[in-house]
Design an enzyme around this catalytic site. Structure first.
Site, PDB file in Angstrom:
ATOM      1  N   ASP A  80       0.894  -1.326  -0.011  1.00  0.00           N
ATOM      2  CA  ASP A  80       0.026  -0.083   0.013  1.00  0.00           C
ATOM      3  C   ASP A  80       0.852   1.066   0.072  1.00  0.00           C
ATOM      4  O   ASP A  80       2.089   1.058   0.352  1.00  0.00           O
ATOM      5  CB  ASP A  80      -0.882   0.048   1.172  1.00  0.00           C
ATOM      6  CG  ASP A  80      -2.258   1.029   1.116  1.00  0.00           C
ATOM      7  OD1 ASP A  80      -2.400   1.799  -0.020  1.00  0.00           O
ATOM      8  OD2 ASP A  80      -2.787   0.986   2.162  1.00  0.00           O
ATOM      9  N   LYS A  81       0.436   2.410  -0.220  1.00  0.00           N
ATOM     10  CA  LYS A  81       0.849   3.595  -0.092  1.00  0.00           C
ATOM     11  C   LYS A  81       0.167   4.471   0.712  1.00  0.00           C
ATOM     12  O   LYS A  81      -1.149   4.595   0.775  1.00  0.00           O
ATOM     13  CB  LYS A  81       1.092   4.166  -1.678  1.00  0.00           C
ATOM     14  CG  LYS A  81       1.307   5.564  -1.650  1.00  0.00           C
ATOM     15  CD  LYS A  81       0.126   6.546  -2.155  1.00  0.00           C
ATOM     16  CE  LYS A  81       0.095   7.962  -2.251  1.00  0.00           C
ATOM     17  NZ  LYS A  81      -0.832   8.787  -2.397  1.00  0.00           N
ATOM     18  N   HIS A  82       0.784   5.625   1.500  1.00  0.00           N
ATOM     19  CA  HIS A  82       0.053   6.727   2.121  1.00  0.00           C
ATOM     20  C   HIS A  82       0.578   7.966   1.806  1.00  0.00           C
ATOM     21  O   HIS A  82       1.691   8.313   1.772  1.00  0.00           O
ATOM     22  CB  HIS A  82       0.047   6.121   3.588  1.00  0.00           C
ATOM     23  CG  HIS A  82      -0.668   7.302   4.496  1.00  0.00           C
ATOM     24  ND1 HIS A  82      -1.933   7.245   4.804  1.00  0.00           N
ATOM     25  CD2 HIS A  82      -0.246   8.468   5.166  1.00  0.00           C
ATOM     26  CE1 HIS A  82      -2.262   8.149   5.628  1.00  0.00           C
ATOM     27  NE2 HIS A  82      -1.217   9.118   5.609  1.00  0.00           N
ATOM     28  N   SER A  83      -0.316   8.860   1.704  1.00  0.00           N
ATOM     29  CA  SER A  83       0.252  10.417   1.563  1.00  0.00           C
ATOM     30  C   SER A  83      -0.303  11.246   2.790  1.00  0.00           C
ATOM     31  O   SER A  83      -1.443  10.940   3.426  1.00  0.00           O
ATOM     32  CB  SER A  83      -0.587  10.968   0.197  1.00  0.00           C
ATOM     33  OG  SER A  83      -0.244  12.192   0.301  1.00  0.00           O
ATOM     34  N   THR A 120      -9.252  11.080  -0.720  1.00  0.00           N
ATOM     35  CA  THR A 120      -9.583  10.142  -1.794  1.00  0.00           C
ATOM     36  C   THR A 120     -11.002   9.618  -1.593  1.00  0.00           C
ATOM     37  O   THR A 120     -11.666   9.246  -2.910  1.00  0.00           O
ATOM     38  CB  THR A 120      -8.678   8.977  -1.514  1.00  0.00           C
ATOM     39  OG1 THR A 120      -7.469   9.571  -1.731  1.00  0.00           O
ATOM     40  CG2 THR A 120      -8.840   7.854  -2.743  1.00  0.00           C
ATOM     41  N   ARG A 168      -7.401  14.190  20.638  1.00  0.00           N
ATOM     42  CA  ARG A 168      -6.102  15.185  19.933  1.00  0.00           C
ATOM     43  C   ARG A 168      -6.485  16.565  19.289  1.00  0.00           C
ATOM     44  O   ARG A 168      -5.895  17.504  19.464  1.00  0.00           O
ATOM     45  CB  ARG A 168      -5.088  14.252  19.018  1.00  0.00           C
ATOM     46  CG  ARG A 168      -4.319  13.351  19.861  1.00  0.00           C
ATOM     47  CD  ARG A 168      -3.680  12.457  18.839  1.00  0.00           C
ATOM     48  NE  ARG A 168      -3.016  13.004  18.091  1.00  0.00           N
ATOM     49  CZ  ARG A 168      -2.569  12.638  16.588  1.00  0.00           C
ATOM     50  NH1 ARG A 168      -3.149  11.547  16.565  1.00  0.00           N
ATOM     51  NH2 ARG A 168      -1.898  13.354  16.092  1.00  0.00           N
ATOM     52  N   SER A 183      -0.804   6.952  14.493  1.00  0.00           N
ATOM     53  CA  SER A 183      -1.959   7.264  14.090  1.00  0.00           C
ATOM     54  C   SER A 183      -1.887   6.792  12.657  1.00  0.00           C
ATOM     55  O   SER A 183      -2.943   5.947  12.266  1.00  0.00           O
ATOM     56  CB  SER A 183      -2.510   8.447  13.970  1.00  0.00           C
ATOM     57  OG  SER A 183      -3.782   8.664  13.417  1.00  0.00           O
ATOM     58  N   LYS A 187      -3.288   1.821  11.472  1.00  0.00           N
ATOM     59  CA  LYS A 187      -4.193   1.363  10.588  1.00  0.00           C
ATOM     60  C   LYS A 187      -3.684   0.555   9.322  1.00  0.00           C
ATOM     61  O   LYS A 187      -4.301  -0.265   8.909  1.00  0.00           O
ATOM     62  CB  LYS A 187      -4.786   2.850   9.607  1.00  0.00           C
ATOM     63  CG  LYS A 187      -5.920   3.442  10.787  1.00  0.00           C
ATOM     64  CD  LYS A 187      -6.827   4.778  10.170  1.00  0.00           C
ATOM     65  CE  LYS A 187      -5.731   5.776   9.946  1.00  0.00           C
ATOM     66  NZ  LYS A 187      -5.533   6.507  10.941  1.00  0.00           N
ATOM     67  N   LYS A 188      -2.565   0.925   8.874  1.00  0.00           N
ATOM     68  CA  LYS A 188      -1.771   0.294   7.841  1.00  0.00           C
ATOM     69  C   LYS A 188      -1.259  -1.054   8.544  1.00  0.00           C
ATOM     70  O   LYS A 188      -1.171  -2.300   7.702  1.00  0.00           O
ATOM     71  CB  LYS A 188      -0.619   1.103   7.487  1.00  0.00           C
ATOM     72  CG  LYS A 188      -0.885   2.339   6.804  1.00  0.00           C
ATOM     73  CD  LYS A 188      -1.585   2.207   5.492  1.00  0.00           C
ATOM     74  CE  LYS A 188      -1.967   3.609   4.965  1.00  0.00           C
ATOM     75  NZ  LYS A 188      -3.068   3.332   3.655  1.00  0.00           N
TER      76      LYS A 188
END
Length: 435
Positions: A80-83, A120, A168, A183, A187-188
């Site tokens: 996967d990828k996260h931005s 997204t 937070r 955080s 999730k990943k």
């Protein structure tokens, strides 16, 4: 476990062990802590920080607070990828099907817009019928059969993160590197990933405007993810202008379809998408080098295979099977479109990227409050890249608005967000570094 003792120890700068962190997060997820205790813990971390060992333990505890996805019957590497978020950043929409077309399985769990940045999920919701929260069985089926699925976080995936983040958000502790790291990565990890590539944005349209802070965050994310058993790297990318030539929801979805059809070649967006595809393929062992991996990604695009994967994902998740062939049938257009004229002749030298994102929200394309409804039709398209020579009155963008008044406001706002100079600017590269 006595919560106040853990809070006190962190307040005093002591290093917490994994058992203390795990018990605190388990109590948080079970609803056994007050908001005061959660806020005090977050503030103690904000002031005193956490070691890498502590941050790994916090990330793992949050990942273990709910379900963990299993992919034993999927015979592909799970990646996967996260931005960290930007304006005109629709990389995920194209990257997931490209990576899947090259042999990866991509269970991509994405988010909605946050502040001035686009989300997204909001872009995908411009597709009629698309289910962003399918049940676990359908999610698994789509990943296994189509190769990728882009959905939203369920309530059973890292639920401790949801409660901690909510506190937070109202206690001025969002911008803590250890808490940001846990955080994102919890999730990943819960998604069952084997490899992860991170897009850490830097610039006036990013949450991290300073290069040094972006590198600190990227280093933290990479070290903690690898420490938690997920092979991870990060690219630092420029967000001093919108990444795509558009910003909005349906307009960015159209951009995605154009990209998959090969109509967005030789752009900053293509550079970033292919760089992330290559990094994912190399990290997962599909390709031996970045050059080989980029070649694979380009062939997935030119052959139409990536577009086929995207179409299948959309169809399996409830969207129209012929979206790629007939986008105008499904992607609504705003009733008013107005060009934004250049204020003077010269070079587009700089822009207020965050301001452009805020202008999309002002048009109705984002949320001021969590319950706000989004107008998926509105936004900007045909944004000229920085470094373009323009003449006075020449369009530098096109506004898509719900009515004439909103369009006029957006035209004035967008024109004000750009600086035009007599000298040609020196631009920073879109990919600033690899960690």
């Amino acid at each position: 476990m006595i919560p106040q003792e853990i809070i006190r120890r962190k307040r005093d700068g002591d290093e917490l062990d994994a058992a203390e962190i795990s018990s605190f997060i388990a109590a948080l997820a079970a609803g056994q802590l007050s908001e005061g205790q959660i806020g005090a813990f977050a503030m103690a971390v904000w002031f005193k920080g956490m070691s890498r060992t502590e941050t790994v333990a916090l990330t793992l505890a949050m990942a273990d607070s709910g379900d963990r996805l299993q992919w034993a019957d999927v015979d592909r590497p799970i990646a996967d990828k996260h931005s960290t978020g930007g304006v005109g950043d629709n990389v995920s929409l194209m990257l997931a099907p490209i990576a899947a077309a090259c042999g990866l399985a991509v269970p991509m769990i994405s988010g909605r817009g946050l502040g001035h940045t686009g989300g997204t999920l909001d872009k995908l919701e411009s597709i009629p019928g698309y289910m962003i929260t399918p049940d676990a069985d359908l999610f698994h089926k789509v990943v296994k059969e189509a190769g990728c699925a882009i959905i939203g976080q369920t309530g059973t995936l890292a639920p401790a993160d949801g409660r901690l983040y909510a506190v937070r958000d109202v206690t001025a502790t969002v911008d803590s590197i250890p808490l940001i790291t846990a955080s994102i990565l919890s999730k990943k990890l819960a998604a069952g990933l084997e490899t992860l590539v991170l897009d850490v944005k830097v610039g006036n349209g990013a949450f991290m405007a300073d290069r040094g802070q972006a590198e600190i965050l990227a280093q933290s994310l990479v070290e903690v993810a690898n420490g938690a058993g997920v092979k991870t790297s990060a690219l630092i990318t420029d967000m001093n202008q919108p990444l795509a030539d558009c910003a909005g929801n349906a307009v960015e979805m159209r951009n995605c379809l154009d990209f998959l059809a090969g109509r967005k070649a030789d752009t900053r967006l293509e550079t970033v998408v292919l760089a992330f595809a290559a990094e994912m393929l190399v990290k997962s062992g599909i390709a031996a080098s970045s050059d080989e991996a980029e070649g694979m990604a380009r062939r997935a695009l030119s052959s139409g295979k990536a577009a086929e994967v995207f179409a299948r994902m959309v169809s399996m998740l409830g969207g129209p099977a012929d979206l790629i062939e007939n986008p105008d049938r499904y992607l609504a257009r705003a009733p008013v479109a107005k060009p934004v004229p250049a204020a003077r002749s010269g070079w587009l030298a700089a822009c207020d990227t965050r301001g452009i994102g805020v202008s999309v929200i002002d048009l109705g394309g984002g949320r001021r409050h969590p319950a706000d409804r989004i107008d998926h039709r509105v936004g900007f398209s045909e944004l000229l890249p920085l470094g373009t020579r323009v003449n006075a009155g020449e369009p530098i963008a096109l506004v898509h608005a719900a009515d004439d008044a909103a369009a006029e406001r957006a035209v004035a706002a967008l024109a004000a967000h750009y600086r035009i100079t007599e000298e040609k600017p020196e631009l920073t590269p879109v990919i600033a570094g690899l960690i």
